[in-house]
Motif scaffolding. Structure first.
Motif, PDB file in Angstrom:
ATOM      1  N   SER A 170      50.141  40.293  35.206  1.00 26.72           N
ATOM      2  CA  SER A 170      48.686  40.278  35.428  1.00 26.72           C
ATOM      3  C   SER A 170      48.048  39.144  34.621  1.00 26.72           C
ATOM      4  O   SER A 170      46.939  38.710  34.916  1.00 26.72           O
ATOM      5  CB  SER A 170      48.055  41.617  35.041  1.00 26.72           C
ATOM      6  OG  SER A 170      48.149  41.838  33.648  1.00 26.72           O
ATOM      7  N   GLN A 227      47.464  47.091  35.962  1.00 28.78           N
ATOM      8  CA  GLN A 227      47.652  46.213  34.808  1.00 28.78           C
ATOM      9  C   GLN A 227      46.340  45.465  34.582  1.00 28.78           C
ATOM     10  O   GLN A 227      45.753  44.944  35.529  1.00 28.78           O
ATOM     11  CB  GLN A 227      48.783  45.215  35.087  1.00 28.78           C
ATOM     12  CG  GLN A 227      50.135  45.869  35.282  1.00 28.78           C
ATOM     13  CD  GLN A 227      50.793  46.237  33.950  1.00 28.78           C
ATOM     14  OE1 GLN A 227      50.592  45.573  32.954  1.00 28.78           O
ATOM     15  NE2 GLN A 227      51.564  47.309  33.965  1.00 28.78           N
ATOM     16  N   LEU A 228      45.893  45.424  33.357  1.00 29.33           N
ATOM     17  CA  LEU A 228      44.602  44.809  33.048  1.00 29.33           C
ATOM     18  C   LEU A 228      44.807  43.379  32.563  1.00 29.33           C
ATOM     19  O   LEU A 228      45.837  43.064  31.979  1.00 29.33           O
ATOM     20  CB  LEU A 228      43.873  45.654  32.006  1.00 29.33           C
ATOM     21  CG  LEU A 228      43.677  47.119  32.440  1.00 29.33           C
ATOM     22  CD1 LEU A 228      43.103  47.946  31.301  1.00 29.33           C
ATOM     23  CD2 LEU A 228      42.800  47.225  33.686  1.00 29.33           C
ATOM     24  N   ARG A 229      43.806  42.550  32.838  1.00 31.65           N
ATOM     25  CA  ARG A 229      43.928  41.138  32.455  1.00 31.65           C
ATOM     26  C   ARG A 229      43.504  40.917  31.004  1.00 31.65           C
ATOM     27  O   ARG A 229      42.612  41.602  30.503  1.00 31.65           O
ATOM     28  CB  ARG A 229      43.093  40.261  33.408  1.00 31.65           C
ATOM     29  CG  ARG A 229      43.800  40.049  34.729  1.00 31.65           C
ATOM     30  CD  ARG A 229      42.906  39.385  35.738  1.00 31.65           C
ATOM     31  NE  ARG A 229      41.874  40.306  36.182  1.00 31.65           N
ATOM     32  CZ  ARG A 229      41.549  40.514  37.461  1.00 31.65           C
ATOM     33  NH1 ARG A 229      42.156  39.865  38.411  1.00 31.65           N
ATOM     34  NH2 ARG A 229      40.601  41.370  37.778  1.00 31.65           N
ATOM     35  N   ASN A 257      45.330  43.029  39.471  1.00 35.67           N
ATOM     36  CA  ASN A 257      45.315  44.350  38.857  1.00 35.67           C
ATOM     37  C   ASN A 257      46.330  45.318  39.449  1.00 35.67           C
ATOM     38  O   ASN A 257      46.235  46.521  39.239  1.00 35.67           O
ATOM     39  CB  ASN A 257      43.920  44.978  38.974  1.00 35.67           C
ATOM     40  CG  ASN A 257      42.959  44.374  37.987  1.00 35.67           C
ATOM     41  OD1 ASN A 257      41.861  43.974  38.362  1.00 35.67           O
ATOM     42  ND2 ASN A 257      43.339  44.289  36.737  1.00 35.67           N
ATOM     43  N   ASP A 315      36.601  48.873  33.438  1.00 34.81           N
ATOM     44  CA  ASP A 315      36.490  47.825  34.464  1.00 34.81           C
ATOM     45  C   ASP A 315      37.292  48.230  35.690  1.00 34.81           C
ATOM     46  O   ASP A 315      36.870  48.046  36.828  1.00 34.81           O
ATOM     47  CB  ASP A 315      37.031  46.485  33.935  1.00 34.81           C
ATOM     48  CG  ASP A 315      36.217  45.938  32.784  1.00 34.81           C
ATOM     49  OD1 ASP A 315      34.987  46.021  32.852  1.00 34.81           O
ATOM     50  OD2 ASP A 315      36.824  45.440  31.814  1.00 34.81           O
ATOM     51  N   TYR A 316      38.456  48.802  35.437  1.00 37.29           N
ATOM     52  CA  TYR A 316      39.330  49.203  36.544  1.00 37.29           C
ATOM     53  C   TYR A 316      38.682  50.306  37.374  1.00 37.29           C
ATOM     54  O   TYR A 316      38.804  50.340  38.604  1.00 37.29           O
ATOM     55  CB  TYR A 316      40.678  49.668  35.986  1.00 37.29           C
ATOM     56  CG  TYR A 316      41.713  49.931  37.057  1.00 37.29           C
ATOM     57  CD1 TYR A 316      42.354  48.882  37.702  1.00 37.29           C
ATOM     58  CD2 TYR A 316      42.023  51.238  37.439  1.00 37.29           C
ATOM     59  CE1 TYR A 316      43.292  49.110  38.690  1.00 37.29           C
ATOM     60  CE2 TYR A 316      42.961  51.484  38.424  1.00 37.29           C
ATOM     61  CZ  TYR A 316      43.595  50.426  39.047  1.00 37.29           C
ATOM     62  OH  TYR A 316      44.519  50.653  40.031  1.00 37.29           O
ATOM     63  N   GLU A 335      38.999  41.094  27.182  1.00 37.56           N
ATOM     64  CA  GLU A 335      40.049  41.701  27.988  1.00 37.56           C
ATOM     65  C   GLU A 335      39.438  42.778  28.879  1.00 37.56           C
ATOM     66  O   GLU A 335      38.375  43.307  28.580  1.00 37.56           O
ATOM     67  CB  GLU A 335      41.150  42.310  27.099  1.00 37.56           C
ATOM     68  CG  GLU A 335      40.770  43.573  26.338  1.00 37.56           C
ATOM     69  CD  GLU A 335      40.080  43.278  25.010  1.00 37.56           C
ATOM     70  OE1 GLU A 335      39.387  42.237  24.889  1.00 37.56           O
ATOM     71  OE2 GLU A 335      40.209  44.113  24.100  1.00 37.56           O
ATOM     72  N   GLU A 336      40.113  43.075  29.979  1.00 33.73           N
ATOM     73  CA  GLU A 336      39.643  44.163  30.830  1.00 33.73           C
ATOM     74  C   GLU A 336      39.978  45.506  30.181  1.00 33.73           C
ATOM     75  O   GLU A 336      40.970  45.626  29.459  1.00 33.73           O
ATOM     76  CB  GLU A 336      40.309  44.078  32.210  1.00 33.73           C
ATOM     77  CG  GLU A 336      39.779  42.918  33.030  1.00 33.73           C
ATOM     78  CD  GLU A 336      40.520  42.725  34.351  1.00 33.73           C
ATOM     79  OE1 GLU A 336      39.947  42.090  35.236  1.00 33.73           O
ATOM     80  OE2 GLU A 336      41.667  43.196  34.474  1.00 33.73           O
ATOM     81  N   THR A 337      39.141  46.477  30.489  1.00 35.85           N
ATOM     82  CA  THR A 337      39.359  47.827  29.969  1.00 35.85           C
ATOM     83  C   THR A 337      39.534  48.770  31.160  1.00 35.85           C
ATOM     84  O   THR A 337      39.196  48.408  32.296  1.00 35.85           O
ATOM     85  CB  THR A 337      38.137  48.299  29.162  1.00 35.85           C
ATOM     86  OG1 THR A 337      37.029  48.408  30.077  1.00 35.85           O
ATOM     87  CG2 THR A 337      37.785  47.306  28.047  1.00 35.85           C
ATOM     88  N   PRO A 338      40.009  49.992  30.910  1.00 41.03           N
ATOM     89  CA  PRO A 338      40.093  50.948  32.027  1.00 41.03           C
ATOM     90  C   PRO A 338      38.743  51.145  32.719  1.00 41.03           C
ATOM     91  O   PRO A 338      38.697  51.367  33.928  1.00 41.03           O
ATOM     92  CB  PRO A 338      40.579  52.233  31.353  1.00 41.03           C
ATOM     93  CG  PRO A 338      41.410  51.730  30.200  1.00 41.03           C
ATOM     94  CD  PRO A 338      40.670  50.511  29.697  1.00 41.03           C
TER      95      PRO A 338
END
Ligand SMILES: *Cc1c(COP(=O)(O)O)cnc(C)c1O
Length: 419
Positions: A304, A379-381, A375, A404-405, A399-402
């Motif tokens: 990712s 998997q987060l970036r 994603n 964001d997901y 960073e991305e967090t859950p």
């Protein structure tokens, strides 16, 4: 060499502190190196007044880095509505934005026209799909079997891009008949090309098409855009692109054109990789070792963060921070945690023996690196950092967090009840 000596020298003494402060994994970009590359490109082409680079936004779509380009006088090559919005967000508009899209929607044309961007049309059928014909129009030319392409972009005959040889003059004729008065011609045939002769041939090809079209329609061309695609040496021992020879030859071709016709188009390029590729690295920590049929070194980053090895089988050089000349060494696969066996940063690579907590520095991630991440598998970036010329390090994307997901999953209920 991949990753310049000077970037290595700037980064090594501070990498532990950066990793402790921001946490791994992260991409970090080198402002000094980016500025040096921008200046070198401008310098070698300075013999032709009006030379301009439009940074290909998709390579590194981060406003902090785009601002560096803007300060160098560069424009932006955008291929979607949101990429135009990115360029507009740092104050670029008009002639500083080239909109090179394909399979374009009406909505995207409207966004581009609102920003007053230079429209580069990918097909003859799109002429009548634009809200209106702008004064300045460009077409992307696809020479078909007149040229070979390369692995990343494919062979021109098989490539979905551009206007065919048979259609190109008609395209300009139609545009002129609908009110276009200023013209440019564009092509983009290869990516990661290290042979300057190939790019020089592209210039010659466009100039000859410009000449034919100008004669047939009695028009002049304001610019040619020979595309991006300048390569970088990903592997140790590879020779870098000889931009001196490239610029020398291109300027000579344009001088000759000008002497013959009394006018010449400006020369534009739209490199992504060449501008930022070598000036970024992905830093990730070793979190696991596994010893089965092969030895595996597991990182806290996955594909990712960097798709190129999995997507193209691309080679990215790497070193273990602080163990540059360390022995013993062993042959390993360096992996992420995605449930796909292509999630490997290196395959059967001989590297110094690592221990948990070591930082692996993966080179040349400054272009088509973070930007290409996805994603899949939730998997987060990772985050992006910028090492500035004044020695400070700035977080330029978190960073991305859950959360964001989940952002696209948690929303007001919307149900279609069918009769
Ligand atoms: C991707 C792309 C570029 C940049 O390519 P690089 O190989 O990164 O230089 C330039 N122009 C167009 C139209 C592209 O699609």
């Amino acid at each position: 060499m991949p990753m310049s000596e000077s970037f290595h020298k700037r980064l090594s003494p501070i990498l532990d502190t950066i990793a402790q402060n921001f946490g791994t994994p992260f991409h970090i970009y080198d402002e000094t190196g980016i500025i040096e590359t921008c200046q070198a490109l401008k310098q070698v082409f300075s013999a032709r007044e009006g030379f301009k680079e439009f940074f290909a936004v998709k390579a590194l779509p981060n406003p902090a880095v785009m601002n560096i380009m803007k300060e160098q006088g560069f424009g932006f090559d955008c291929s979607s509505g949101p990429e135009i919005m990115l360029a507009a967000s740092i104050g670029s508009r008009g002639d500083d934005i080239m909109f090179t899209s394909n399979n374009t929607s009406r909505q995207e044309f409207e966004t581009a026209m609102e920003a007053d961007a230079v429209i580069n049309l990918d097909d003859i059928s799109l002429i009548d799909k634009m809200p209106r014909m702008p004064e300045l129009i460009c077409f992307r030319y696809n020479p078909g079997d007149r040229r070979r392409g390369n692995k990343i972009i494919g062979n021109p005959v098989e490539s979905k891009y551009g206007v065919s040889h048979a259609q190109i003059k008609d395209a300009y004729r139609m545009a002129r008949d609908r009110g276009a008065r200023r013209f440019g011609m564009h092509t983009m045939l290869a990516s990661n090309e290290l042979d300057w002769r190939y790019m020089a041939e592209t210039t010659a090809m466009l100039l000859s098409m410009v000449e034919e079209t100008a004669d047939a329609l009695n028009i002049e061309f304001e610019f040619i855009n020979i595309g991006g695609g300048l390569g970088i040496p990903y592997r140790p021992g590879q020779e870098p692109m000889d931009i001196n020879s490239l610029a020398g030859r291109c300027c000579e071709l344009l001088d000759r054109f000008e002497n013959k016709r009394g006018w010449a188009p400006l020369l534009f390029m739209e490199n992504g990789r060449y501008m930022t590729g070598p000036h970024g690295v992905l830093a990730a920590r070793v979190i696991n070792h596994k010893n089965i049929y092969r030895k595996y070194v597991g990182l806290d980053a996955s594909m990712s963060s960097l798709m190129r090895p999995g997507m193209y089988g691309a080679y990215h050089h790497m070193h273990i921070h602080g163990k540059e000349n360390f022995h013993p060494q062993e042959t390993v696969d360096v992996t992420g945690s995605l449930c796909e066996n292509i999630d490997k940063f290196a395959i059967q690579r001989t590297l110094p023996v690592t221990k948990e907590g070591d930082i692996v520095v993966i080179h040349d991630t400054g272009a088509h690196g973070h930007a290409m991440g996805f994603n899949y598998n939730a998997q987060l970036r990772p985050k992006e950092l910028l090492l500035k010329t004044n020695g400070t390090v700035e977080l330029i994307r978190r960073e991305e967090t859950p959360d964001d997901y989940f952002a696209t999953l948690h929303f007001d209920k919307n149900t279609l009840v069918l009769p």
